[in-house]
Design an enzyme around this catalytic site. Sequence first.
Site, PDB file in Angstrom:
ATOM      1  N   PHE A 141       0.859  -1.181   0.000  1.00  0.00           N
ATOM      2  CA  PHE A 141       0.000   0.000   0.000  1.00  0.00           C
ATOM      3  C   PHE A 141       0.896   1.231   0.000  1.00  0.00           C
ATOM      4  CE2 PHE A 141      -2.352   3.540   1.724  1.00  0.00           C
ATOM      5  CZ  PHE A 141      -3.509   3.488   0.965  1.00  0.00           C
ATOM      6  N   ASP A 226       9.646   2.949   1.613  1.00  0.00           N
ATOM      7  CA  ASP A 226       8.460   3.740   1.940  1.00  0.00           C
ATOM      8  C   ASP A 226       8.252   3.662   3.449  1.00  0.00           C
ATOM      9  OD1 ASP A 226       5.930   4.740   2.463  1.00  0.00           O
ATOM     10  OD2 ASP A 226       4.985   3.810   0.730  1.00  0.00           O
ATOM     11  N   LYS A 255       3.074  11.477   6.721  1.00  0.00           N
ATOM     12  CA  LYS A 255       2.291  11.305   7.938  1.00  0.00           C
ATOM     13  C   LYS A 255       2.878  12.038   9.138  1.00  0.00           C
ATOM     14  CE  LYS A 255      -0.142   7.122   6.490  1.00  0.00           C
ATOM     15  NZ  LYS A 255      -1.357   7.823   6.099  1.00  0.00           N
TER      16      LYS A 255
END
Length: 401
Positions: A141, A226, A255
């Site tokens: 994801f 990531d 984030k």
Amino acid sequence: MTTTESSIAAAEAHSAHNYHPLPVVVASAEGAWMTDIEGRRFLDMLAGYSALNFGHGNRRLIDAAKAQLERVTLTSRAFHHDRFADFCCQLAELCGMEMVLPMNTGAEAVETAVKTARKWGYRVKGVPDGQAKIVVARNNFHGRTTTIVSFSTDAEARADYGPYTPGFEIVPYGDLTALDAAVTDNTVAVLLEPIQGEAGVLVPPTGYLAGVREMTRERNVLFIADEIQSGLGRTGRTFACEHEGVVPDMYILGKALGGGVVPVSAVVSSTGVLGVHRPGEHGSTFGGNPLACAVALEVIAMLRTGEFQQRATELGDHLHAELNLLIGGGAVEAVRGRGLWAGVDIAPSHGTGRQISEKLMDQGVLVKDTHGSTIRIAPPLVISKEDLDWGLDRLRAVLQS
């Protein structure tokens, strides 16, 4: 209708149904706690998918944002501003890298990493034009843009969005042999999550990340990590790659970099990689804006103390010890994770992940399900041990009911 019901009904009537949130309407929050519009308090055990590592309303971050709001919030990258250089220098130093390319959202940063890897492949490695390949992992994801869903194996994220972007090879996560076999002379990068979050907090086999690092170095391929969810303290280290002593060629961050205050993301790498970009070839109006830089600089300062990494380690050990005690009782089939991050697989006989999440909400604890049977637990790193235990007590009660 209750106030909650009427608010949700209004949202359902006027917003696209791209999410399926739990039926709670948050009005305020502080630390690890949120309060809804009817005054009920809830323990946040999700932390905005790690965007709120430092908790809700963190005073240092709010003060940094307020101070910058009074000065200048946006210049666009048409002009320099006085927070940009410090942000780039300090983030590069935190990562042990040389250059930063700031964006806003995680998906934008992933897109930037893909574009950078391809450009590096053509200009530096010498891959024939239009032939660059990037190897990714099954169940990944990385976001929801058309290019990113093109290499997703999640049917819900991918369906009805074709035609899909070519240039990606998908291999099983954690399988070094399959990864090595997929790499060719035209491969420019391997893009991986050091821990797969959306897939259920999947931790790869020991030695996998180190093996990826060795193989990519030998084959002249970029290793892109990531760390949007796994980075910036969540797993007990600044970056999850550190658990295997690995430094990738490129970090993708987001984030928690914005402290839950503003969206901030970045690609961080060497001059030899990010130096392939020239003016006009890539950009973002809001990327690296003064407000974002001010908040992110405070995040970097907080991470430098090591306090939050230590909390994630100590409380994470406690979290996993308690969760592992639930295995074998019939309700929990497996527990995975690292630091203050866990995926808990619920036995079908005890309900779906969504049903368990709703029951926990009724008990004052907020988590979120994924892939049907799994709930994710990722509280803010500022949570107290007492509050963490309170939440775990509620989880035990729900699973025993």
